[in-house]
Design a protein around this motif. Sequence first.
Motif, PDB file in Angstrom:
ATOM      1  N   UNK A 283      40.557  38.640  23.971  1.00  0.00           N
ATOM      2  CA  UNK A 283      40.663  38.835  25.420  1.00  0.00           C
ATOM      3  C   UNK A 283      40.107  40.200  25.824  1.00  0.00           C
ATOM      4  N   UNK A 284      39.780  40.402  27.105  1.00  0.00           N
ATOM      5  CA  UNK A 284      39.298  41.716  27.567  1.00  0.00           C
ATOM      6  C   UNK A 284      40.280  42.839  27.245  1.00  0.00           C
ATOM      7  N   UNK A 285      41.583  42.560  27.409  1.00  0.00           N
ATOM      8  CA  UNK A 285      42.592  43.581  27.108  1.00  0.00           C
ATOM      9  C   UNK A 285      42.625  43.881  25.617  1.00  0.00           C
ATOM     10  N   UNK A 286      42.414  42.846  24.806  1.00  0.00           N
ATOM     11  CA  UNK A 286      42.418  43.031  23.354  1.00  0.00           C
ATOM     12  C   UNK A 286      41.266  43.925  22.914  1.00  0.00           C
ATOM     13  N   UNK A 287      40.102  43.737  23.502  1.00  0.00           N
ATOM     14  CA  UNK A 287      38.944  44.541  23.110  1.00  0.00           C
ATOM     15  C   UNK A 287      39.167  46.013  23.457  1.00  0.00           C
ATOM     16  N   UNK A 288      39.834  46.267  24.578  1.00  0.00           N
ATOM     17  CA  UNK A 288      40.154  47.652  24.955  1.00  0.00           C
ATOM     18  C   UNK A 288      41.142  48.248  23.960  1.00  0.00           C
ATOM     19  N   UNK A 289      42.143  47.455  23.609  1.00  0.00           N
ATOM     20  CA  UNK A 289      43.150  47.881  22.624  1.00  0.00           C
ATOM     21  C   UNK A 289      42.504  48.174  21.275  1.00  0.00           C
ATOM     22  N   UNK A 290      41.657  47.269  20.801  1.00  0.00           N
ATOM     23  CA  UNK A 290      40.989  47.436  19.510  1.00  0.00           C
ATOM     24  C   UNK A 290      40.079  48.659  19.513  1.00  0.00           C
ATOM     25  N   UNK A 291      39.369  48.842  20.604  1.00  0.00           N
ATOM     26  CA  UNK A 291      38.487  50.004  20.728  1.00  0.00           C
ATOM     27  C   UNK A 291      39.279  51.303  20.616  1.00  0.00           C
ATOM     28  N   UNK A 292      40.449  51.344  21.277  1.00  0.00           N
ATOM     29  CA  UNK A 292      41.279  52.556  21.242  1.00  0.00           C
ATOM     30  C   UNK A 292      41.794  52.848  19.849  1.00  0.00           C
ATOM     31  N   UNK A 293      42.262  51.814  19.154  1.00  0.00           N
ATOM     32  CA  UNK A 293      42.801  51.990  17.806  1.00  0.00           C
ATOM     33  C   UNK A 293      41.709  52.448  16.843  1.00  0.00           C
ATOM     34  N   UNK A 294      40.563  51.798  16.882  1.00  0.00           N
ATOM     35  CA  UNK A 294      39.475  52.150  15.964  1.00  0.00           C
ATOM     36  C   UNK A 294      38.926  53.548  16.241  1.00  0.00           C
TER      37      UNK A 294
END
Length: 315
Positions: A283-294
């Motif tokens: 999801x769009x929110x997931x990609x933002x979350x993943x980007x932040x973690x990485x």
Amino acid sequence: MLTRRHIRVKVMQCIYALVQSKDDSLAKQEKFLRVSMENMYVLYLLMLSLLVELHKMAVMHVGHASKKYLATADDNFPDREKFIKNRLLLQIANNESLNNELSKRKLNQWYLNEEYIKIIYKAVVASDVYQAYMNNGKDSYEDDRDVVLHLFREIIAPNEKLYEFFEDEKLTWVDDLPIVNTYLVKRLKKANESSGERFFLPALLKDQADMDYANELLTKTLLNDAKWEKEIEGKTPNWDNDRIAEIDSIILKMAICELLNFPSIPEKVTLNEYLEIAKEYSTPKSSIFINGVLDKLAKEYKTTGRLQKIGRGLQ
């Protein structure tokens, strides 16, 4: 044919299947990965042979029409045989290497399911693209190639019945179809009158290094699952692990594995590739979350010296 991004997606799908089946056999997963990648090539062959079958049906249609006493719609075209004389279609239809490959693999799906060819053929001849091509009076390879490309993109690839057929044949092809269709369009765009038979039958992988990369990414991600889990926990203090979607967790673990275990792959490449995969498969929110973690992890790995990259421009 398969790029590194496609390979990453295949590994992701393989790990997801393992999680769903709760099968911890690494050997089975390695086999599943190989078969899944090979099935993409089978799908490519079927899409290419679909063009062959459409050409055959056009030949048969023109042959029947010529024996009729009453005029048909095709008689209004300047050359009613123009489509069957399409140079690109003839290159594919007369490709012995393709025919041998289809025969060797026993890919006779279209012979057994001719109704799908009829459905698509009717859609093709009824389309404005086909009508314009048959009436434009042009006679060049470029014109022939353009109509095949337009018909494929606008009529064939989006066909819902065709999509349902592939879904019934093999469930994994649902995810593979957009990738294969995009690749086929790119291949057809590059075709010219001197393109040989092998041009239409590219290798599945560029070289053995790609297969080695696929197996190593799968193996190291799975064998170090608990380790990657802890890496994620450290950067998501406000998140319960159960709240992180399975697909997001898999993407994060694969990215961390690649950052720490593949020194020849630039950091930016890894981060960009997995972010794009997240955008497409989550999801769009997931990609933002993943980007932040990485982003947090990459900075930490640099600071602590855990991020070791070799070669120029890899830092």
